[in-house]
Design a protein around this motif. Structure first.
Motif, mmCIF file in Angstrom:
data_model
loop_
_atom_site.group_PDB
_atom_site.id
_atom_site.type_symbol
_atom_site.label_atom_id
_atom_site.label_comp_id
_atom_site.label_asym_id
_atom_site.label_seq_id
_atom_site.Cartn_x
_atom_site.Cartn_y
_atom_site.Cartn_z
ATOM 1 N N THR A 40 11.415 47.205 -25.018
ATOM 2 C CA THR A 40 12.634 46.523 -24.569
ATOM 3 C C THR A 40 13.294 47.288 -23.420
ATOM 4 O OG1 THR A 40 12.997 45.648 -26.802
ATOM 5 C CG2 THR A 40 14.877 45.662 -25.296
ATOM 6 N N ARG A 41 13.380 48.596 -23.557
ATOM 7 C CA ARG A 41 14.032 49.419 -22.535
ATOM 8 C C ARG A 41 13.273 49.369 -21.215
ATOM 9 N NH1 ARG A 41 12.648 54.649 -21.430
ATOM 10 N NH2 ARG A 41 11.502 54.812 -23.411
ATOM 11 N N LEU A 42 11.955 49.512 -21.256
ATOM 12 C CA LEU A 42 11.162 49.550 -20.033
ATOM 13 C C LEU A 42 11.095 48.184 -19.354
ATOM 14 C CD1 LEU A 42 8.267 51.916 -21.174
ATOM 15 C CD2 LEU A 42 10.229 52.473 -19.739
ATOM 16 N N ARG A 43 11.016 47.125 -20.144
ATOM 17 C CA ARG A 43 11.004 45.780 -19.549
ATOM 18 C C ARG A 43 12.322 45.489 -18.846
ATOM 19 N NH1 ARG A 43 7.932 42.336 -24.352
ATOM 20 N NH2 ARG A 43 5.791 42.864 -23.693
ATOM 21 N N ALA A 44 13.416 45.981 -19.417
ATOM 22 C CA ALA A 44 14.713 45.790 -18.767
ATOM 23 C C ALA A 44 14.769 46.507 -17.421
ATOM 24 C CB ALA A 44 15.831 46.295 -19.683
ATOM 25 N N GLN A 45 13.986 47.574 -17.282
ATOM 26 C CA GLN A 45 13.926 48.319 -16.022
ATOM 27 C C GLN A 45 12.837 47.797 -15.084
ATOM 28 O OE1 GLN A 45 13.678 52.594 -16.800
ATOM 29 N NE2 GLN A 45 14.921 52.372 -18.641
ATOM 30 N N GLY A 46 12.094 46.787 -15.540
ATOM 31 C CA GLY A 46 11.021 46.244 -14.719
ATOM 32 C C GLY A 46 9.809 47.143 -14.647
ATOM 33 N N ILE A 47 9.572 47.938 -15.690
ATOM 34 C CA ILE A 47 8.463 48.892 -15.718
ATOM 35 C C ILE A 47 7.350 48.352 -16.602
ATOM 36 C CG2 ILE A 47 7.774 51.233 -16.370
ATOM 37 C CD1 ILE A 47 10.586 52.167 -15.766
ATOM 38 N N ASP A 48 6.124 48.395 -16.115
ATOM 39 C CA ASP A 48 4.956 47.971 -16.888
ATOM 40 C C ASP A 48 4.801 48.884 -18.107
ATOM 41 O OD1 ASP A 48 2.649 46.579 -17.557
ATOM 42 O OD2 ASP A 48 1.372 48.003 -16.481
ATOM 43 N N ILE A 49 4.422 48.308 -19.242
ATOM 44 C CA ILE A 49 4.324 49.083 -20.476
ATOM 45 C C ILE A 49 2.972 49.790 -20.528
ATOM 46 C CG2 ILE A 49 4.593 49.047 -22.962
ATOM 47 C CD1 ILE A 49 7.015 48.016 -21.361
ATOM 48 N N PRO A 50 2.956 51.123 -20.403
ATOM 49 C CA PRO A 50 1.690 51.855 -20.458
ATOM 50 C C PRO A 50 1.304 52.181 -21.899
ATOM 51 C CG PRO A 50 3.470 53.360 -19.960
ATOM 52 C CD PRO A 50 4.099 51.998 -20.125
ATOM 53 N N GLU A 51 0.136 52.817 -22.043
ATOM 54 C CA GLU A 51 -0.323 53.194 -23.381
ATOM 55 C C GLU A 51 0.535 54.309 -23.973
ATOM 56 O OE1 GLU A 51 -2.157 52.779 -20.792
ATOM 57 O OE2 GLU A 51 -3.922 51.564 -21.238
ATOM 58 N N PHE A 52 1.054 55.182 -23.099
ATOM 59 C CA PHE A 52 1.894 56.287 -23.542
ATOM 60 C C PHE A 52 3.161 56.302 -22.689
ATOM 61 C CE2 PHE A 52 -2.467 57.480 -24.481
ATOM 62 C CZ PHE A 52 -2.397 57.912 -25.789
ATOM 63 N N VAL A 53 4.293 56.629 -23.314
ATOM 64 C CA VAL A 53 5.561 56.637 -22.595
ATOM 65 C C VAL A 53 6.332 57.914 -22.930
ATOM 66 C CG1 VAL A 53 5.730 54.132 -22.560
ATOM 67 C CG2 VAL A 53 6.803 55.406 -24.420
ATOM 68 N N GLY A 54 7.246 58.273 -22.040
ATOM 69 C CA GLY A 54 8.121 59.401 -22.295
ATOM 70 C C GLY A 54 9.139 59.036 -23.362
ATOM 71 N N LYS A 55 9.296 59.913 -24.331
ATOM 72 C CA LYS A 55 10.178 59.631 -25.456
ATOM 73 C C LYS A 55 11.537 60.299 -25.330
ATOM 74 C CE LYS A 55 7.580 57.150 -28.282
ATOM 75 N NZ LYS A 55 7.995 55.870 -28.853
ATOM 76 N N ASN A 56 11.660 61.269 -24.461
ATOM 77 C CA ASN A 56 12.933 61.955 -24.314
ATOM 78 C C ASN A 56 12.897 62.761 -23.031
ATOM 79 O OD1 ASN A 56 15.513 62.781 -24.920
ATOM 80 N ND2 ASN A 56 15.018 63.613 -26.933
ATOM 81 N N GLY A 57 14.047 63.313 -22.650
ATOM 82 C CA GLY A 57 14.110 64.238 -21.531
ATOM 83 C C GLY A 57 13.628 63.658 -20.214
ATOM 84 N N ILE A 58 13.093 64.535 -19.365
ATOM 85 C CA ILE A 58 12.597 64.145 -18.047
ATOM 86 C C ILE A 58 11.470 63.130 -18.163
ATOM 87 C CG2 ILE A 58 11.414 64.985 -15.986
ATOM 88 C CD1 ILE A 58 14.353 65.725 -16.051
ATOM 89 N N GLU A 59 10.625 63.262 -19.179
ATOM 90 C CA GLU A 59 9.514 62.335 -19.370
ATOM 91 C C GLU A 59 10.024 60.896 -19.531
ATOM 92 O OE1 GLU A 59 6.477 62.937 -18.974
ATOM 93 O OE2 GLU A 59 5.884 64.920 -19.704
ATOM 94 N N ARG A 60 11.124 60.734 -20.204
ATOM 95 C CA ARG A 60 11.697 59.404 -20.386
ATOM 96 C C ARG A 60 12.511 58.989 -19.153
ATOM 97 N NH1 ARG A 60 15.580 57.130 -25.281
ATOM 98 N NH2 ARG A 60 16.584 55.497 -24.064
ATOM 99 N N GLN A 61 13.285 59.920 -18.614
ATOM 100 C CA GLN A 61 14.182 59.605 -17.512
ATOM 101 C C GLN A 61 13.427 59.086 -16.297
ATOM 102 O OE1 GLN A 61 17.521 59.945 -17.879
ATOM 103 N NE2 GLN A 61 18.033 59.220 -15.835
ATOM 104 N N TYR A 62 12.270 59.674 -16.009
ATOM 105 C CA TYR A 62 11.523 59.317 -14.800
ATOM 106 C C TYR A 62 10.181 58.662 -15.129
ATOM 107 C CZ TYR A 62 15.115 61.868 -12.336
ATOM 108 O OH TYR A 62 16.335 62.274 -11.843
ATOM 109 N N GLU A 63 10.190 57.828 -16.157
ATOM 110 C CA GLU A 63 8.975 57.106 -16.562
ATOM 111 C C GLU A 63 8.381 56.313 -15.409
ATOM 112 O OE1 GLU A 63 5.902 56.078 -18.574
ATOM 113 O OE2 GLU A 63 7.469 57.071 -19.732
ATOM 114 N N GLY A 64 9.225 55.631 -14.652
ATOM 115 C CA GLY A 64 8.725 54.803 -13.555
ATOM 116 C C GLY A 64 7.981 55.593 -12.496
ATOM 117 N N LEU A 65 8.340 56.851 -12.295
ATOM 118 C CA LEU A 65 7.649 57.693 -11.314
ATOM 119 C C LEU A 65 6.403 58.334 -11.895
ATOM 120 C CD1 LEU A 65 10.695 59.572 -9.711
ATOM 121 C CD2 LEU A 65 9.324 57.779 -8.644
ATOM 122 N N LEU A 66 6.456 58.706 -13.159
ATOM 123 C CA LEU A 66 5.405 59.546 -13.743
ATOM 124 C C LEU A 66 4.213 58.761 -14.274
ATOM 125 C CD1 LEU A 66 7.697 62.022 -15.715
ATOM 126 C CD2 LEU A 66 6.303 62.576 -13.720
#
Length: 639
Positions: free
Chosen positions: A182-208
Motif C-alpha cells: 500500500t505504501r509503495l503503490r501510493a508513492q508510484g513505486i513498483d513492488i519488488p521481491e524485497f523492500v526496505g523495512k526501516n531506516g535509509i533502506e525504507r526511506q530511499y526505496e525508490g532509488l535503491l
C-alpha cells in the motif's frame, strides 16, 4: 371430357435459392475471417503462439550500494542461495514444507511463518530461506517435481557490513507485506521481491531497488528448455552516499555502550548528520532472512526497547539546555540585558511555590548565570519574556513538530502552544512558564531537535535541514556524484552582539562552568549541560549540547543519557570524545576512550522492540502523566 393439367411451379426453388445464398454468405464470412487472421492480426497471433511456448523468468535487481561520506561501504550485495515456495502449492502439499525443513535443518514452523506472511500473493514464489548451503541447494534443485512449488536460485541479497552500529540508521530488507505494498503503490513505486523495512533502506526505496531483469526461454510441449529467446539484464539501484562518518558512528556506539540514551553529531553549516547513535542497540542481522517468531517475541519483551531510535523518536524534557531558547526569547522580546544582575537566594519564588536552584548565587549576571546554570535567573527572565515569546522561538526551532529528517518514525516532541493547551484542556499558570523557561513541565524534545538548536547558535540564527543523503550516483555512471545542496529551513534575525554574548557564555560553560569535563586542549568550543526530571524518585536524564570550534563551527553534538544524574558528569565527556574524534581523528584511539564515562554492560543491547510508543519507557515522556508537583518545583539537579 378430357382434363388439361397445367404444370405447377417447383416449390423448392426458393428454398434452394436461400440455401445457396446462405452458403455464399458463409463462404464470404469464412474468407473474411481467414483474411483477418492471416493478414490483419497475423503478427499478434504469432506473438501469442510464441508466448505459449516461452517461459519468462524475472531476475532480482541488485540494490544500490550505500556509502558513507568518505566512500566507505555501509551496505552492498552478495549472491546467496535462496529457497522459494509458492504459498498456494505449499498449503496444498504441506508434506513438502516438512521435507524441506529436514533438508535445510531448520524448524518447520520457521518456514510456515514466512509462507503465511505472504498468503496475500498465493501464486507468486516467495523466499522462505536465504543462505542455503550449495550442497543442499543442489539437492533441492535436483528434486524437481518431487518438491512441487519449491525452487532454488542464487540472488543478489542485501548485506550490511556493520549490523550493530548502523542498525537504527540503515534498517533492514525483507519481503513486502500488504502494508508495504500500500505504501509503495501510493508513492508510484513498483513492488519488488524485497523492500526496505526501516531506516535509509525504507526511506530511499525508490532509488535503491533498481529494475528487475527478465530472461525468456523457449520450451517444448513438455515445458522442457529448448533455447534462450531473450535476456534483459537487471539494472542495479542507484548508489547513494550518506553524510555519516562511519568512524565517528562506530566510535560513538562504543561510547554509549551500557547506557540508555542517544547522541547526534551534525555539520551545522549544511545540516549533514555525521553520527546518530541510539543505545541500547540491536543486531539487524536478526532480520536477515526473516526473523523467527520466538526471536521477535524476545525482542518485544526487552525492557530497554533497543529498536527504538531514541535520537529521533524518544521525547525528553531538555532541562537546562533549553536555557538557550529562553535567552533568545528574552532578546526577541527586547529585554535582553547581559549586564543586569538578579539576586539568587537559592530558589525562585512565585506565590507559594519555590523552584530550587543549585545554590545561593547572590547577585548574578547573565554570563555567570548561564555558566553556572542558575535556575533563579532563567525563571525570572523567562517570566519577563513571557510564554508567547518562548512559543515564537520554540516554533522557529521546530519544537513540537517534526524537523523533517530523512528517516521514518520521527517524533514531534511537545511544546505548550495555544492549540496544544486547548486540545489538552490545560489551564496555564505563570508557574508553567517558569517550568518551560528551564526546560521542564510540558516541554519535551528529541536529541535531534536539540542538535538543531545548537546548530542555530553556531550559525548565528540559521537552521539547515538535517539530513543523511549527501549524493546520488546513477547506475553505470563514472562521473563524480554531485553533492546535495544545503537547505535552509529557518532563520531568526538578531543582533550579532547577542550571538557573541551567547557563544561566549557557552565557552565559559566548558572552561569554568558545569561542563569542565568537556574541555579539549587547544580547542575553544562551547556547550550547555542539562539534567532533566522525568520521574519522581529517579535520577535525572543527563544532557549536553556543544558547538566546535566556536569561531568556525564544523560539528555540533547533542547527547542524552537516561537516569544517570548530572549532564556535566556523564553527557559532557561523551560529547568531548565525539568532537575530539571527529576533528583530530586519533589514528589508534580506542573505540570508547577520551575520559568518557562507562556504564556496566546490560542485556538491553542484545535485542530490539517494535513498540516505540510504549508508555512504560521513561524516555517517552507524556506531559499528561507527569508529576505536577515535581514539574512545578524542579530539583537542584536541573543543570
Amino acid at each position: 371430357m378430357s382434363v388439361i393439367h397445367i404444370p405447377r411451379k417447383n416449390e423448392l426453388d426458393l428454398r434452394a435459392a436461400g440455401f445457396l445464398i446462405a452458403v455464399g454468405i458463409a463462404l464470404v464470412c469464412f474468407f473474411l475471417r481467414l483474411w483477418y487472421l492471416q493478414l490483419v492480426i497475423a503478427g499478434e497471433l504469432a506473438d501469442k503462439a510464441t508466448a505459449l511456448r516461452t517461459v519468462a523468468v524475472k531476475r532480482l535487481a541488485p540494490r544500490g550500494l550505500i556509502l558513507d561520506r568518505n566512500g566507505v561501504r555501509l551496505a552492498g550485495v552478495k549472491p546467496k542461495w535462496v529457497v522459494t515456495a509458492t504459498p498456494f502449492q505449499a498449503k496444498a502439499n504441506p508434506w513438502v514444507v516438512q521435507k524441506l525443513a529436514i533438508m535445510l535443518a531448520v524448524p518447520e514452523e520457521k518456514l510456515w511463518e514466512k509462507i503465511k506472511a505472504n498468503e496475500w500473493r498465493p501464486h507468486i514464489p516467495i523466499p522462505i530461506f536465504v543462505g542455503a548451503d550449495i550442497g543442499v541447494a543442489t539437492k533441492i534443485a535436483e528434486s524437481g517435481d518431487y518438491l512441487p512449488g519449491i525452487d532454488v536460485d542464487t540472488q543478489p541479497m542485501r548485506v550490511l557490513f556493520d549490523t550493530l552500529a548502523f542498525s537504527h540508521i540503515m534498517g533492514y530488507v525483507w519481503t513486502p507485506n500488504d502494508t508495504d505494498v500500500t505504501r509503495l503503490r501510493a508513492q508510484g513505486i513498483d513492488i519488488p521481491e524485497f523492500v526496505g523495512k526501516n531506516g535509509i533502506e525504507r526511506q530511499y526505496e525508490g532509488l535503491l531497488q533498481g529494475r528487475r531483469g527478465i530472461d525468456r526461454f523457449e520450451v517444448d510441449n513438455k515445458r522442457r528448455l529448448k533455447r534462450v529467446v531473450q535476456r534483459n539484464a537487471p539494472q542495479p539501484g542507484s548508489r547513494i552516499m550518506l553524510s555519516i562518518d562511519s568512524d565517528l558512528q562506530k566510535f560513538t556506539t562504543g561510547l554509549l555502550q551500557g547506557f540508555r540514551g542517544a547522541a547526534v553529531a551534525m555539520d551545522p553549516t549544511t545540516g549533514e548528520i555525521l553520527a546518530m547513535v541510539s543505545s541500547p542497540s540491536f543486531d539487524s542481522s536478526l532480520f536477515e532472512g526473516g526473523i523467527s517468531k520466538v526471536d521477535y517475541e524476545k525482542l518485544l519483551s526487552n525492557p530497554g526497547i533497543p529498536e527504538l531510535n531514541r535520537a529521533v523518536a524518544a521525547r525528553y524534557a531538555p532541562g537546562s539546555t533549553f536555557k538557550i531558547v529562553t535567552s533568545i526569547a528574552w532578546q526577541l522580546g527586547g529585554k535582553f540585558n547581559p549586564s543586569r544582575t538578579i539576586y539568587c537566594p537559592g530558589y525562585h519564588e512565585l506565590g507559594n511555590k519555590k523552584t530550587k536552584c543549585l545554590g545561593v548565587h547572590g547577585a548574578i549576571s547573565f554570563h555567570a548565570a548561564f555558566t553556572q546554570s542558575c535556575n533563579t535567573y532563567f525563571a525570572t527572565i523567562g517570566l519577563e519574556a513571557g510564554i508567547e515569546e518562548l512559543r515564537k522561538v520554540a516554533k522557529f526551532c521546530g519544537l513540537g513538530e517534526q524537523i523533517g529528517i530523512d528517516l521514518p518514525s520521527e517524533s514531534k516532541g511537545t511544546f505548550p502552544y495555544a492549540d496544544w493547551i486547548e486540545n489538552k484542556k490545560v489551564t496555564w499558570y505563570r508557574g508553567d512558564t517558569v517550568n518551560a523557561s528551564i526546560g521542564q513541565g510540558y516541554v519535551t524534545t528529541t536529541p535531534l531537535q536539540m542538535a538543531c538548536i545548537a546548530a542555530m547558535v553556531a550559525n548565528q540564527g540559521t537552521i539547515f535541514q538535517p539530513h543523511f543523503l549527501r549524493a546520488i550516483q546513477e547506475p553505470g555512471s563514472t562521473s563524480p556524484p554531485e553533492l546535495q545542496a544545503a537547505k535552509q529551513i529557518n532563520r531568526i534575525e538578531l543582533p550579532p552582539e547577542f550571538w557573541r554574548v551567547l557563544q561566549t557564555a557557552m565557552i565559559s560553560v566548558i572552561e569554568s562552568g558545569t561542563a569542565t569535563k568537556a574541555r579539549i586542549p587547544n580547542l575553544v568550543w562551547g556547550g550547555k549541560t542539562g539534567s532533566s526530571e522525568h520521574q519522581t524518585g529517579s535520577k535525572t536524564h543527563a544532557w549536553f549540547v556543544g558547538v566546535a570550534p566556536t569561531n568556525s563551527p564544523k560539528i555540533v553534538v547533542s547527547v542524552v543519557i537516561e537516569g544517570v544524574g548530572h549532564g556535566g558528569e556523564f553527557s559532557a565527556p561523551i560529547g568531548r570524545a565525539m568532537v575530539q574524534r571527529y576533528l583530530f581523528k586519533p589514528a589508534k584511539l580506542p573505540m570508547a576512550t577520551a575520559n568518557a564515562p562507562r556504564a556496566p554492560a546490560t542485556s538491553d543491547r542484545i535485542s530490539a522492540s517494535v513498540s516505540p510508543a510504549s508508555s512504560n519507557n521513561p524516555a517517552i515522556r507524556s506531559p499528561d502523566s507527569r508529576d505536577r508537583n515535581a514539574s512545578s518545583t524542579p530539583s537542584p539537579a536541573n543543570r
